[in-house]
Design a protein around this motif. Structure first.
Motif, PDB file in Angstrom:
ATOM      1  N   SER A  37       0.806  16.706 -13.203  1.00  0.00           N
ATOM      2  CA  SER A  37       0.501  18.104 -12.911  1.00  0.00           C
ATOM      3  C   SER A  37       1.596  19.010 -13.468  1.00  0.00           C
ATOM      4  N   SER A  38       2.856  18.532 -13.480  1.00  0.00           N
ATOM      5  CA  SER A  38       3.937  19.329 -14.083  1.00  0.00           C
ATOM      6  C   SER A  38       3.749  19.454 -15.599  1.00  0.00           C
ATOM      7  N   CYS A  39       2.983  18.541 -16.181  1.00  0.00           N
ATOM      8  CA  CYS A  39       2.675  18.616 -17.614  1.00  0.00           C
ATOM      9  C   CYS A  39       1.340  19.326 -17.836  1.00  0.00           C
ATOM     10  N   GLY A  40       0.710  19.789 -16.747  1.00  0.00           N
ATOM     11  CA  GLY A  40      -0.583  20.467 -16.860  1.00  0.00           C
ATOM     12  C   GLY A  40      -1.732  19.526 -17.178  1.00  0.00           C
ATOM     13  N   LYS A  41      -1.605  18.271 -16.721  1.00  0.00           N
ATOM     14  CA  LYS A  41      -2.634  17.273 -17.054  1.00  0.00           C
ATOM     15  C   LYS A  41      -3.141  16.561 -15.805  1.00  0.00           C
ATOM     16  N   GLN A  42      -4.345  16.015 -15.931  1.00  0.00           N
ATOM     17  CA  GLN A  42      -4.844  15.144 -14.855  1.00  0.00           C
ATOM     18  C   GLN A  42      -4.610  13.682 -15.205  1.00  0.00           C
TER      19      GLN A  42
ATOM     20  N   LYS B  32       0.834  -1.202   0.000  1.00  0.00           N
ATOM     21  CA  LYS B  32       0.000   0.000   0.000  1.00  0.00           C
ATOM     22  C   LYS B  32       0.875   1.260   0.000  1.00  0.00           C
ATOM     23  N   LYS B  33       1.968   1.205   0.783  1.00  0.00           N
ATOM     24  CA  LYS B  33       2.889   2.356   0.814  1.00  0.00           C
ATOM     25  C   LYS B  33       3.531   2.556  -0.550  1.00  0.00           C
ATOM     26  N   ARG B  34       3.888   1.456  -1.193  1.00  0.00           N
ATOM     27  CA  ARG B  34       4.477   1.546  -2.534  1.00  0.00           C
ATOM     28  C   ARG B  34       3.495   2.179  -3.508  1.00  0.00           C
ATOM     29  N   ARG B  35       2.244   1.694  -3.444  1.00  0.00           N
ATOM     30  CA  ARG B  35       1.223   2.193  -4.364  1.00  0.00           C
ATOM     31  C   ARG B  35       0.975   3.683  -4.129  1.00  0.00           C
ATOM     32  N   SER B  36       0.899   4.091  -2.865  1.00  0.00           N
ATOM     33  CA  SER B  36       0.679   5.518  -2.557  1.00  0.00           C
ATOM     34  C   SER B  36       1.819   6.363  -3.102  1.00  0.00           C
ATOM     35  N   PHE B  37       3.048   5.873  -2.913  1.00  0.00           N
ATOM     36  CA  PHE B  37       4.202   6.630  -3.409  1.00  0.00           C
ATOM     37  C   PHE B  37       4.136   6.786  -4.930  1.00  0.00           C
ATOM     38  N   VAL B  38       3.838   5.687  -5.620  1.00  0.00           N
ATOM     39  CA  VAL B  38       3.794   5.737  -7.089  1.00  0.00           C
ATOM     40  C   VAL B  38       2.654   6.637  -7.559  1.00  0.00           C
ATOM     41  N   LYS B  39       1.491   6.525  -6.903  1.00  0.00           N
ATOM     42  CA  LYS B  39       0.355   7.391  -7.273  1.00  0.00           C
ATOM     43  C   LYS B  39       0.723   8.861  -7.143  1.00  0.00           C
ATOM     44  N   ASP B  40       1.341   9.219  -6.016  1.00  0.00           N
ATOM     45  CA  ASP B  40       1.732  10.620  -5.798  1.00  0.00           C
ATOM     46  C   ASP B  40       2.733  11.068  -6.859  1.00  0.00           C
ATOM     47  N   SER B  41       3.671  10.188  -7.178  1.00  0.00           N
ATOM     48  CA  SER B  41       4.708  10.553  -8.154  1.00  0.00           C
ATOM     49  C   SER B  41       4.101  10.762  -9.535  1.00  0.00           C
ATOM     50  N   ILE B  42       3.175   9.874  -9.913  1.00  0.00           N
ATOM     51  CA  ILE B  42       2.528  10.009 -11.223  1.00  0.00           C
ATOM     52  C   ILE B  42       1.696  11.294 -11.259  1.00  0.00           C
ATOM     53  N   ALA B  43       0.955  11.540 -10.190  1.00  0.00           N
ATOM     54  CA  ALA B  43       0.110  12.753 -10.134  1.00  0.00           C
ATOM     55  C   ALA B  43       0.976  14.007 -10.230  1.00  0.00           C
ATOM     56  N   ARG B  44       2.130  14.007  -9.560  1.00  0.00           N
ATOM     57  CA  ARG B  44       3.029  15.159  -9.593  1.00  0.00           C
ATOM     58  C   ARG B  44       3.579  15.364 -11.002  1.00  0.00           C
TER      59      ARG B  44
END
Ligand SMILES: [Zn+2]
Length: 297
Positions: A96-101, A81-93
């Motif tokens: 967002s740096s590309c201006g996308k959801q 679960k910790k791994r998944r949360s980390f990856v989700k946050d990284s992908i979202a970041r």
């Protein structure tokens, strides 16, 4: 989903392939790639591929047949679960740096039974999963996710260059003998500026080598062929042409395979090992994640 637009012919590299009732045909050299039960079979010698897998299954059914446990059923569920949360946050970041959801295109390279595809769908308009084991892809199919799936060999990969914005490559590389060639494939199919999310075990470090020394039988029976550390995997990722934006250590446990499984199924102990591990042996985590970008050139 226009699947045929991402595939190229394995005999002559021509793209796009033409979709018919039987499967995909190359309009240039007429090679036919069958689609069976909704799964595109994009390997050069489909029968030979199946024969090799059948042999591998007969030698060790567990690696090739056994269902991959869902996160909630795994003894390492808190760690996962910790791994998944980390990856989700990284992908979202990254998005967002590309201006996308959502990414327009994402690939789970070596998707197995599809446990990760189930949540990756939140981050992509078009999501694909590939594996070299058709039994696993059949299980993905049963999930009825909105995902394009195909059988492919990572060392002779049926996808056009510069296709995906994100490649999720999770706990696959340590199983592949020619890991440099596998990383080259991940690099090739990513768009310039695209994100590679690479997860591998951190089994080259002394802490987990100690676990292997304490139980030599485990070393003989593991299907891992590479034992990376942050340094060795980073070097490979750089050599493949990526720039690295983050190297993350995640998860700590006792250096004993049996005890590790027993202890970390309790959240309080998994959390406690994390706190102690980060403080005293920060580089001896059980998992590594590398976030890397394919440079524009
Ligand atoms: Zn062709």
């Amino acid at each position: 989903m226009k699947e045929h637009s991402i595939y190229h012919c394995l005999s002559c590299q021509h793209t796009p392939l033409e979709l018919s009732e039987e499967g995909y045909t190359c309009p240039n050299c007429n090679t036919l790639f069958l689609v069976k039960d909704g799964i595109s079979i994009l390997v050069k010698e489909a029968q030979e591929h199946e024969a090799q897998l059948a042999e591998a299954r007969s030698i060790n059914p567990a690696w090739y047949e056994e269902e991959q446990k869902a996160e909630a059923e795994s003894p390492w569920r808190h760690h996962l679960k910790k791994r998944r949360s980390f990856v989700k946050d990284s992908i979202a970041r990254y998005l967002s740096s590309c201006g996308k959801q959502k990414a327009e295109t994402m690939l789970d390279l070596g998707c197995g039974d599809g446990n990760n595809l189930a949540w990756l769908t939140d981050y992509a308009e078009q999501l694909w999963g590939s594996d070299y084991n058709i039994l696993r892809l059949a299980r993905v199919k049963e999930r009825k996710l909105n995902v394009g799936i195909f059988l492919g060999n990572i060392l002779d990969y049926p996808v056009v260059d510069n296709t995906f914005e994100i490649v999720y490559f999770n706990h696959v590389l340590e199983h592949i003998q020619d890991d440099d060639a596998a990383l080259a494939t991940a690099h090739r199919v990513l768009k310039p500026g695209g994100l590679l999310v690479l997860g591998v075990p951190n089994e080259g470090v002394w802490w987990w080598q100690l676990a292997y020394k304490r139980a030599p039988g485990t070393l003989e029976s593991t299907d891992h062929v590479h034992f990376y550390t942050a340094e060795t995997i980073s070097q490979k990722v750089l050599t493949a042409g990526f720039s690295i934006t983050e190297v993350k250590h995640l998860g700590w446990g006792p250096p004993d395979w049996t005890w590790d499984m027993r202890v970390r199924k309790y959240k309080i102990l998994d959390d406690l090992f994390d706190i102690i591990g980060k403080l005293f042996i920060p580089t001896q985590a059980s998992s590594l994640y590398i976030m890397a970008i394919k440079e524009n050139n």
